[in-house]
Design a protein around this motif. Structure first.
Motif, PDB file in Angstrom:
ATOM      1  N   MET A 242       0.780  -1.230  -0.103  1.00 35.66           N
ATOM      2  CA  MET A 242       0.105   0.234   0.046  1.00 35.66           C
ATOM      3  C   MET A 242       0.871   1.270  -0.048  1.00 35.66           C
ATOM      4  N   LEU A 243       1.859   1.199   0.799  1.00 36.31           N
ATOM      5  CA  LEU A 243       3.022   2.333   0.895  1.00 36.31           C
ATOM      6  C   LEU A 243       3.426   2.599  -0.465  1.00 36.31           C
ATOM      7  N   TRP A 244       3.836   1.621  -1.041  1.00 38.02           N
ATOM      8  CA  TRP A 244       4.788   1.575  -2.412  1.00 38.02           C
ATOM      9  C   TRP A 244       3.759   2.211  -3.377  1.00 38.02           C
ATOM     10  N   ALA A 245       2.547   1.463  -3.283  1.00 36.78           N
ATOM     11  CA  ALA A 245       1.394   1.923  -4.325  1.00 36.78           C
ATOM     12  C   ALA A 245       1.226   3.675  -4.209  1.00 36.78           C
ATOM     13  N   ASP A 246       1.105   3.892  -2.999  1.00 32.67           N
ATOM     14  CA  ASP A 246       0.770   5.246  -2.842  1.00 32.67           C
ATOM     15  C   ASP A 246       1.713   6.114  -3.372  1.00 32.67           C
ATOM     16  N   ALA A 247       3.040   5.778  -3.371  1.00 31.94           N
ATOM     17  CA  ALA A 247       4.103   6.453  -3.765  1.00 31.94           C
ATOM     18  C   ALA A 247       4.251   6.616  -5.542  1.00 31.94           C
ATOM     19  N   GLN A 248       3.634   5.373  -5.879  1.00 30.32           N
ATOM     20  CA  GLN A 248       3.460   5.385  -7.499  1.00 30.32           C
ATOM     21  C   GLN A 248       2.209   6.368  -7.961  1.00 30.32           C
TER      22      GLN A 248
ATOM     23  N   ASP B  73      -9.186  -5.854 -15.545  1.00 30.60           N
ATOM     24  CA  ASP B  73      -8.693  -7.125 -16.012  1.00 30.60           C
ATOM     25  C   ASP B  73      -7.725  -7.529 -14.874  1.00 30.60           C
ATOM     26  N   ALA B  74      -7.165  -6.686 -13.948  1.00 27.85           N
ATOM     27  CA  ALA B  74      -6.643  -7.044 -12.658  1.00 27.85           C
ATOM     28  C   ALA B  74      -7.521  -7.932 -11.771  1.00 27.85           C
TER      29      ALA B  74
ATOM     30  N   THR C 245     -11.169 -10.761  -3.326  1.00 26.05           N
ATOM     31  CA  THR C 245     -10.177 -10.211  -4.320  1.00 26.05           C
ATOM     32  C   THR C 245      -9.171  -9.680  -3.165  1.00 26.05           C
ATOM     33  N   LEU C 246      -9.671  -9.223  -1.787  1.00 30.22           N
ATOM     34  CA  LEU C 246      -8.653  -8.473  -0.860  1.00 30.22           C
ATOM     35  C   LEU C 246      -8.037  -9.681  -0.445  1.00 30.22           C
ATOM     36  N   LEU C 247      -8.585 -10.879  -0.146  1.00 27.49           N
ATOM     37  CA  LEU C 247      -7.661 -12.068   0.502  1.00 27.49           C
ATOM     38  C   LEU C 247      -7.121 -12.834  -0.449  1.00 27.49           C
ATOM     39  N   ASN C 248      -7.299 -12.717  -1.892  1.00 21.13           N
ATOM     40  CA  ASN C 248      -6.480 -13.387  -2.922  1.00 21.13           C
ATOM     41  C   ASN C 248      -5.214 -12.583  -3.289  1.00 21.13           C
ATOM     42  N   PRO C 249      -3.928 -13.064  -3.047  1.00 19.70           N
ATOM     43  CA  PRO C 249      -2.922 -12.285  -3.198  1.00 19.70           C
ATOM     44  C   PRO C 249      -2.791 -12.417  -4.863  1.00 19.70           C
ATOM     45  N   LEU C 250      -3.283 -13.185  -5.528  1.00 23.56           N
ATOM     46  CA  LEU C 250      -3.159 -13.222  -7.053  1.00 23.56           C
ATOM     47  C   LEU C 250      -4.078 -12.048  -7.712  1.00 23.56           C
TER      48      LEU C 250
ATOM     49  N   PHE D 191      -2.698  -7.996  -5.353  1.00 25.56           N
ATOM     50  CA  PHE D 191      -1.487  -7.321  -5.436  1.00 25.56           C
ATOM     51  C   PHE D 191      -1.618  -6.649  -7.085  1.00 25.56           C
ATOM     52  N   PRO D 192      -1.898  -7.362  -8.078  1.00 23.96           N
ATOM     53  CA  PRO D 192      -2.388  -6.732  -9.281  1.00 23.96           C
ATOM     54  C   PRO D 192      -3.236  -5.734  -9.177  1.00 23.96           C
TER      55      PRO D 192
END
Length: 332
Positions: free
Chosen positions: A57-63, A188-189, A258-263, A266-267
Protein backbone atom coordinates in the motif's frame (compact mmCIF):
# COMPACT_ATOMS: atom_id res chain seq x y z
CA UNK A 1 81.59 -31.63 55.33
CA UNK A 2 78.17 -30.42 54.22
CA UNK A 3 75.44 -30.25 56.86
CA UNK A 4 73.31 -33.32 57.26
CA UNK A 5 69.81 -33.07 55.74
CA UNK A 6 66.90 -34.23 57.87
CA UNK A 7 64.24 -36.34 56.23
CA UNK A 8 60.64 -34.93 56.52
CA UNK A 9 58.44 -36.76 58.94
CA UNK A 10 54.90 -37.81 57.80
CA UNK A 11 52.18 -38.11 60.30
CA UNK A 12 49.13 -40.29 59.63
CA UNK A 13 45.82 -38.51 59.14
CA UNK A 14 43.32 -38.74 61.94
CA UNK A 15 40.61 -41.39 61.63
CA UNK A 16 37.88 -38.73 61.25
CA UNK A 17 39.50 -37.15 58.19
CA UNK A 18 37.78 -37.56 54.84
CA UNK A 19 39.41 -36.37 51.63
CA UNK A 20 37.37 -33.78 49.71
CA UNK A 21 35.13 -35.18 46.99
CA UNK A 22 36.01 -34.19 43.44
CA UNK A 23 33.59 -31.61 41.93
CA UNK A 24 30.61 -33.13 40.18
CA UNK A 25 30.29 -32.52 36.49
CA UNK A 26 26.91 -31.01 35.69
CA UNK A 27 25.04 -32.47 32.78
CA UNK A 28 24.70 -29.94 29.90
CA UNK A 29 21.36 -28.12 29.82
CA UNK A 30 19.07 -29.26 27.08
CA UNK A 31 17.46 -26.46 25.12
CA UNK A 32 13.71 -26.55 25.07
CA UNK A 33 12.37 -27.18 21.65
CA UNK A 34 9.94 -24.52 20.51
CA UNK A 35 6.55 -25.80 19.66
CA UNK A 36 5.08 -24.45 16.42
CA UNK A 37 1.43 -25.35 16.66
CA UNK A 38 -1.15 -24.63 13.95
CA UNK A 39 -2.27 -21.39 15.62
CA UNK A 40 1.28 -20.03 15.83
CA UNK A 41 1.93 -20.89 12.21
CA UNK A 42 -1.33 -19.24 11.17
CA UNK A 43 -0.49 -16.15 13.23
CA UNK A 44 2.93 -15.90 11.61
CA UNK A 45 1.42 -16.19 8.14
CA UNK A 46 -1.18 -13.52 8.93
CA UNK A 47 1.55 -11.20 10.23
CA UNK A 48 3.59 -11.72 7.06
CA UNK A 49 0.58 -11.03 4.85
CA UNK A 50 -0.27 -7.86 6.82
CA UNK A 51 3.29 -6.56 6.57
CA UNK A 52 3.39 -7.30 2.84
CA UNK A 53 0.00 -5.64 2.31
CA UNK A 54 1.03 -2.49 4.20
CA UNK A 55 4.32 -2.36 2.33
CA UNK A 56 2.47 -2.74 -0.96
CA UNK A 57 0.00 0.00 0.00
CA UNK A 58 2.81 2.42 0.86
CA UNK A 59 4.64 1.55 -2.34
CA UNK A 60 1.44 2.02 -4.37
CA UNK A 61 0.76 5.36 -2.71
CA UNK A 62 4.18 6.55 -3.80
CA UNK A 63 3.42 5.46 -7.40
CA UNK A 64 0.16 7.42 -7.78
CA UNK A 65 0.20 10.23 -10.29
CA UNK A 66 -0.62 13.49 -8.53
CA UNK A 67 -1.78 16.85 -9.86
CA UNK A 68 -2.92 20.11 -8.36
CA UNK A 69 -6.69 19.62 -8.52
CA UNK A 70 -8.03 22.09 -5.97
CA UNK A 71 -8.70 25.67 -7.16
CA UNK A 72 -7.44 28.71 -5.30
CA UNK A 73 -10.94 30.11 -4.88
CA UNK A 74 -13.11 27.61 -2.98
CA UNK A 75 -16.75 27.50 -1.99
CA UNK A 76 -17.53 27.24 1.72
CA UNK A 77 -17.11 23.84 3.34
CA UNK A 78 -20.15 21.53 3.08
CA UNK A 79 -21.25 18.38 4.88
CA UNK A 80 -19.77 14.94 4.29
CA UNK A 81 -16.97 14.10 1.87
CA UNK A 82 -17.20 14.88 -1.84
CA UNK A 83 -15.15 13.25 -4.58
CA UNK A 84 -14.89 14.48 -8.16
CA UNK A 85 -14.44 11.35 -10.29
CA UNK A 86 -13.24 11.89 -13.83
CA UNK A 87 -12.79 9.46 -16.71
CA UNK A 88 -10.62 11.02 -19.39
CA UNK A 89 -10.44 9.91 -23.01
CA UNK A 90 -6.64 9.97 -22.89
CA UNK A 91 -4.87 7.35 -25.01
CA UNK A 92 -1.47 8.41 -23.68
CA UNK A 93 0.77 5.40 -23.07
CA UNK A 94 -1.24 2.99 -25.25
CA UNK A 95 0.54 1.13 -28.01
CA UNK A 96 -1.08 0.83 -31.46
CA UNK A 97 -2.02 -2.76 -30.63
CA UNK A 98 -3.63 -1.77 -27.33
CA UNK A 99 -5.52 1.10 -28.95
CA UNK A 100 -6.86 -1.31 -31.59
CA UNK A 101 -7.88 -3.89 -28.96
CA UNK A 102 -9.65 -1.27 -26.85
CA UNK A 103 -11.23 0.48 -29.82
CA UNK A 104 -9.99 3.90 -28.70
CA UNK A 105 -8.64 5.32 -31.94
CA UNK A 106 -5.52 7.46 -31.98
CA UNK A 107 -3.81 9.48 -29.27
CA UNK A 108 -5.83 12.59 -28.52
CA UNK A 109 -3.84 13.53 -25.42
CA UNK A 110 -5.49 14.41 -22.14
CA UNK A 111 -7.78 17.20 -23.30
CA UNK A 112 -11.30 15.82 -22.74
CA UNK A 113 -13.38 14.08 -20.11
CA UNK A 114 -15.84 11.35 -21.09
CA UNK A 115 -17.05 10.85 -17.53
CA UNK A 116 -17.74 13.35 -14.73
CA UNK A 117 -19.31 12.06 -11.52
CA UNK A 118 -19.70 13.49 -8.06
CA UNK A 119 -19.57 10.99 -5.18
CA UNK A 120 -21.03 12.26 -1.91
CA UNK A 121 -20.17 10.24 1.21
CA UNK A 122 -22.27 11.49 4.15
CA UNK A 123 -21.17 11.18 7.75
CA UNK A 124 -24.11 8.84 8.32
CA UNK A 125 -26.15 7.09 5.67
CA UNK A 126 -25.82 5.87 2.10
CA UNK A 127 -23.35 7.26 -0.40
CA UNK A 128 -24.71 9.06 -3.47
CA UNK A 129 -23.17 8.94 -6.94
CA UNK A 130 -24.36 11.67 -9.31
CA UNK A 131 -23.50 11.87 -13.01
CA UNK A 132 -22.89 15.25 -14.62
CA UNK A 133 -23.38 14.81 -18.39
CA UNK A 134 -20.27 16.02 -20.17
CA UNK A 135 -22.35 18.33 -22.40
CA UNK A 136 -23.99 20.07 -19.42
CA UNK A 137 -24.25 23.79 -20.10
CA UNK A 138 -22.62 25.62 -17.18
CA UNK A 139 -20.54 28.70 -16.44
CA UNK A 140 -16.79 28.08 -16.54
CA UNK A 141 -14.91 30.64 -14.40
CA UNK A 142 -12.99 32.98 -16.69
CA UNK A 143 -14.44 31.49 -19.89
CA UNK A 144 -18.20 32.05 -19.76
CA UNK A 145 -20.93 29.52 -20.56
CA UNK A 146 -19.83 26.29 -22.20
CA UNK A 147 -20.04 22.51 -21.96
CA UNK A 148 -18.76 21.32 -18.60
CA UNK A 149 -16.08 19.08 -20.07
CA UNK A 150 -14.55 22.10 -21.82
CA UNK A 151 -13.34 23.23 -18.39
CA UNK A 152 -10.91 20.30 -18.38
CA UNK A 153 -9.67 21.27 -21.82
CA UNK A 154 -9.15 24.92 -20.84
CA UNK A 155 -7.61 24.48 -17.40
CA UNK A 156 -7.26 20.84 -16.44
CA UNK A 157 -8.39 19.42 -13.08
CA UNK A 158 -8.24 22.73 -11.22
CA UNK A 159 -10.62 24.52 -13.55
CA UNK A 160 -12.94 21.51 -13.75
CA UNK A 161 -13.09 21.35 -9.95
CA UNK A 162 -13.79 25.09 -9.73
CA UNK A 163 -16.55 24.73 -12.35
CA UNK A 164 -18.23 21.85 -10.50
CA UNK A 165 -18.01 23.68 -7.16
CA UNK A 166 -19.58 26.82 -8.65
CA UNK A 167 -22.33 24.86 -10.43
CA UNK A 168 -23.28 22.72 -7.43
CA UNK A 169 -22.31 24.81 -4.41
CA UNK A 170 -20.61 21.70 -2.98
CA UNK A 171 -16.99 21.74 -1.82
CA UNK A 172 -14.87 19.08 -3.53
CA UNK A 173 -12.57 17.31 -1.05
CA UNK A 174 -10.86 14.73 -3.27
CA UNK A 175 -10.11 14.22 -6.97
CA UNK A 176 -9.50 11.02 -8.95
CA UNK A 177 -9.01 10.57 -12.69
CA UNK A 178 -8.45 7.50 -14.81
CA UNK A 179 -7.73 7.15 -18.54
CA UNK A 180 -8.95 4.53 -20.98
CA UNK A 181 -6.02 2.14 -20.77
CA UNK A 182 -5.91 2.42 -16.99
CA UNK A 183 -9.57 1.55 -16.66
CA UNK A 184 -9.18 -1.60 -18.73
CA UNK A 185 -6.09 -2.66 -16.76
CA UNK A 186 -7.84 -2.32 -13.39
CA UNK A 187 -10.80 -4.40 -14.60
CA UNK A 188 -8.53 -7.14 -15.93
CA UNK A 189 -6.53 -7.15 -12.67
CA UNK A 190 -9.61 -8.31 -10.73
CA UNK A 191 -10.79 -10.77 -13.34
CA UNK A 192 -13.56 -8.66 -14.86
CA UNK A 193 -16.81 -7.18 -13.56
CA UNK A 194 -20.43 -8.24 -13.92
CA UNK A 195 -22.63 -5.77 -15.81
CA UNK A 196 -26.25 -6.08 -16.88
CA UNK A 197 -27.18 -4.34 -20.15
CA UNK A 198 -30.94 -4.13 -20.68
CA UNK A 199 -30.61 -4.42 -24.45
CA UNK A 200 -28.08 -5.77 -26.96
CA UNK A 201 -25.51 -3.21 -28.10
CA UNK A 202 -23.45 -3.41 -31.28
CA UNK A 203 -21.04 -0.51 -31.73
CA UNK A 204 -18.04 -1.16 -34.03
CA UNK A 205 -16.54 2.21 -33.06
CA UNK A 206 -16.23 1.01 -29.44
CA UNK A 207 -15.34 -2.60 -30.35
CA UNK A 208 -18.53 -3.64 -28.59
CA UNK A 209 -20.95 -6.43 -29.48
CA UNK A 210 -22.90 -7.71 -26.46
CA UNK A 211 -26.28 -9.26 -25.73
CA UNK A 212 -28.79 -8.16 -23.08
CA UNK A 213 -28.53 -9.63 -19.59
CA UNK A 214 -25.98 -9.92 -16.79
CA UNK A 215 -22.56 -11.03 -17.94
CA UNK A 216 -18.89 -10.87 -16.93
CA UNK A 217 -16.99 -8.27 -18.95
CA UNK A 218 -13.23 -7.94 -19.28
CA UNK A 219 -11.38 -4.64 -19.47
CA UNK A 220 -11.81 -4.04 -23.19
CA UNK A 221 -15.52 -4.90 -23.18
CA UNK A 222 -16.16 -2.81 -20.06
CA UNK A 223 -14.44 0.15 -21.66
CA UNK A 224 -16.62 -0.17 -24.77
CA UNK A 225 -19.70 -0.46 -22.54
CA UNK A 226 -19.06 2.84 -20.74
CA UNK A 227 -17.97 4.67 -23.91
CA UNK A 228 -20.65 3.73 -26.42
CA UNK A 229 -23.43 6.11 -27.35
CA UNK A 230 -25.10 3.64 -29.73
CA UNK A 231 -28.36 3.53 -27.73
CA UNK A 232 -31.56 5.59 -28.11
CA UNK A 233 -30.76 8.22 -25.43
CA UNK A 234 -27.08 8.62 -26.33
CA UNK A 235 -25.15 10.41 -23.57
CA UNK A 236 -27.94 10.08 -21.01
CA UNK A 237 -27.87 6.29 -21.42
CA UNK A 238 -24.11 6.38 -21.24
CA UNK A 239 -23.97 8.13 -17.86
CA UNK A 240 -26.30 5.46 -16.46
CA UNK A 241 -23.91 2.75 -17.69
CA UNK A 242 -20.93 4.62 -16.28
CA UNK A 243 -22.47 4.67 -12.80
CA UNK A 244 -23.42 1.00 -13.11
CA UNK A 245 -19.87 0.15 -14.11
CA UNK A 246 -18.22 2.19 -11.35
CA UNK A 247 -20.43 0.65 -8.67
CA UNK A 248 -19.69 -2.85 -10.01
CA UNK A 249 -15.95 -2.13 -10.12
CA UNK A 250 -15.88 -0.90 -6.51
CA UNK A 251 -17.98 -3.85 -5.37
CA UNK A 252 -15.64 -6.37 -6.98
CA UNK A 253 -12.45 -4.58 -5.89
CA UNK A 254 -13.51 -4.62 -2.23
CA UNK A 255 -14.95 -8.14 -2.20
CA UNK A 256 -13.29 -10.58 0.26
CA UNK A 257 -12.31 -12.93 -2.58
CA UNK A 258 -10.29 -10.05 -4.09
CA UNK A 259 -8.77 -8.63 -0.91
CA UNK A 260 -7.79 -12.07 0.46
CA UNK A 261 -6.45 -13.45 -2.81
CA UNK A 262 -2.84 -12.31 -3.40
CA UNK A 263 -3.15 -13.20 -7.10
CA UNK A 264 -5.86 -10.53 -7.43
CA UNK A 265 -5.04 -8.12 -4.60
CA UNK A 266 -1.46 -7.30 -5.57
CA UNK A 267 -2.21 -6.79 -9.30
CA UNK A 268 -5.17 -4.60 -8.28
CA UNK A 269 -2.99 -2.37 -6.08
CA UNK A 270 -0.25 -2.18 -8.71
CA UNK A 271 -2.61 -1.35 -11.59
CA UNK A 272 -4.55 1.16 -9.49
CA UNK A 273 -1.34 2.97 -8.62
CA UNK A 274 -0.22 3.11 -12.24
CA UNK A 275 -3.62 4.05 -13.64
CA UNK A 276 -5.03 6.73 -11.34
CA UNK A 277 -4.26 10.42 -11.16
CA UNK A 278 -5.31 11.99 -7.86
CA UNK A 279 -5.10 15.33 -6.11
CA UNK A 280 -1.88 16.20 -4.32
CA UNK A 281 -3.41 15.54 -0.90
CA UNK A 282 -4.99 12.20 -1.83
CA UNK A 283 -3.72 8.71 -1.03
CA UNK A 284 -4.39 5.05 -1.74
CA UNK A 285 -6.27 4.70 1.56
CA UNK A 286 -8.58 7.52 0.46
CA UNK A 287 -9.39 5.52 -2.67
CA UNK A 288 -9.99 2.45 -0.49
CA UNK A 289 -12.47 4.52 1.53
CA UNK A 290 -14.43 5.16 -1.68
CA UNK A 291 -14.76 1.43 -2.32
CA UNK A 292 -15.82 0.65 1.24
CA UNK A 293 -18.36 3.49 1.27
CA UNK A 294 -19.93 2.28 -1.95
CA UNK A 295 -19.92 -1.32 -0.78
CA UNK A 296 -22.11 -0.22 2.10
CA UNK A 297 -24.72 0.92 -0.41
CA UNK A 298 -24.87 3.69 -2.97
CA UNK A 299 -27.72 5.69 -4.49
CA UNK A 300 -27.05 6.52 -8.14
CA UNK A 301 -28.68 9.26 -10.19
CA UNK A 302 -28.13 11.83 -12.93
CA UNK A 303 -28.48 15.54 -12.28
CA UNK A 304 -32.08 16.43 -13.29
CA UNK A 305 -32.19 17.34 -16.98
CA UNK A 306 -34.58 19.98 -18.30
CA UNK A 307 -33.90 19.57 -22.01
CA UNK A 308 -31.42 20.15 -24.83
CA UNK A 309 -30.46 23.19 -26.87
CA UNK A 310 -28.19 24.24 -29.70
CA UNK A 311 -25.78 27.06 -28.89
CA UNK A 312 -22.56 28.33 -30.40
CA UNK A 313 -20.65 25.60 -28.53
CA UNK A 314 -22.87 22.88 -30.01
CA UNK A 315 -25.73 20.76 -28.70
CA UNK A 316 -25.86 21.02 -24.91
CA UNK A 317 -27.68 19.48 -21.95
CA UNK A 318 -29.72 21.93 -19.88
CA UNK A 319 -30.24 21.13 -16.21
CA UNK A 320 -33.64 21.40 -14.58
CA UNK A 321 -32.54 24.30 -12.40
CA UNK A 322 -35.12 23.76 -9.67
CA UNK A 323 -34.54 20.01 -9.51
CA UNK A 324 -30.76 20.38 -9.64
CA UNK A 325 -30.78 22.94 -6.84
CA UNK A 326 -32.88 20.64 -4.66
CA UNK A 327 -30.39 17.83 -5.31
CA UNK A 328 -27.37 19.92 -4.30
CA UNK A 329 -29.17 21.29 -1.24
CA UNK A 330 -29.85 17.73 -0.05
CA UNK A 331 -26.09 17.08 0.06
CA UNK A 332 -25.00 20.21 1.92
Amino acid sequence: MPPRREEPQYRPAPASYRPPEPPRRQAPRQRKRRSFGPLKILGALVAIVVVLALSMMLWADAQLNRVEAMPEQRVANTAGTNWLLVGSDSRVGLSDEEAARLGTGGDVGVGRTDTIMLLHIPTVGEARLVSLPRDSYVTIPGYGDDKINAAFTYGGPQLLTATVENATGLRIDHYAEIGMGGLANVVDAIGGVELCPTEPINDPLANLDIQAGCQKMDGATSLGYVRTRATPMGDLDRVDRQREFFAALMDEATAPNTLLNPLEFFPLVTNTANSFTVGKGDHVWNLARVGLAMRGGVQTETVPVGGFADYAVGNVVLWDLEGAQALWNSMR
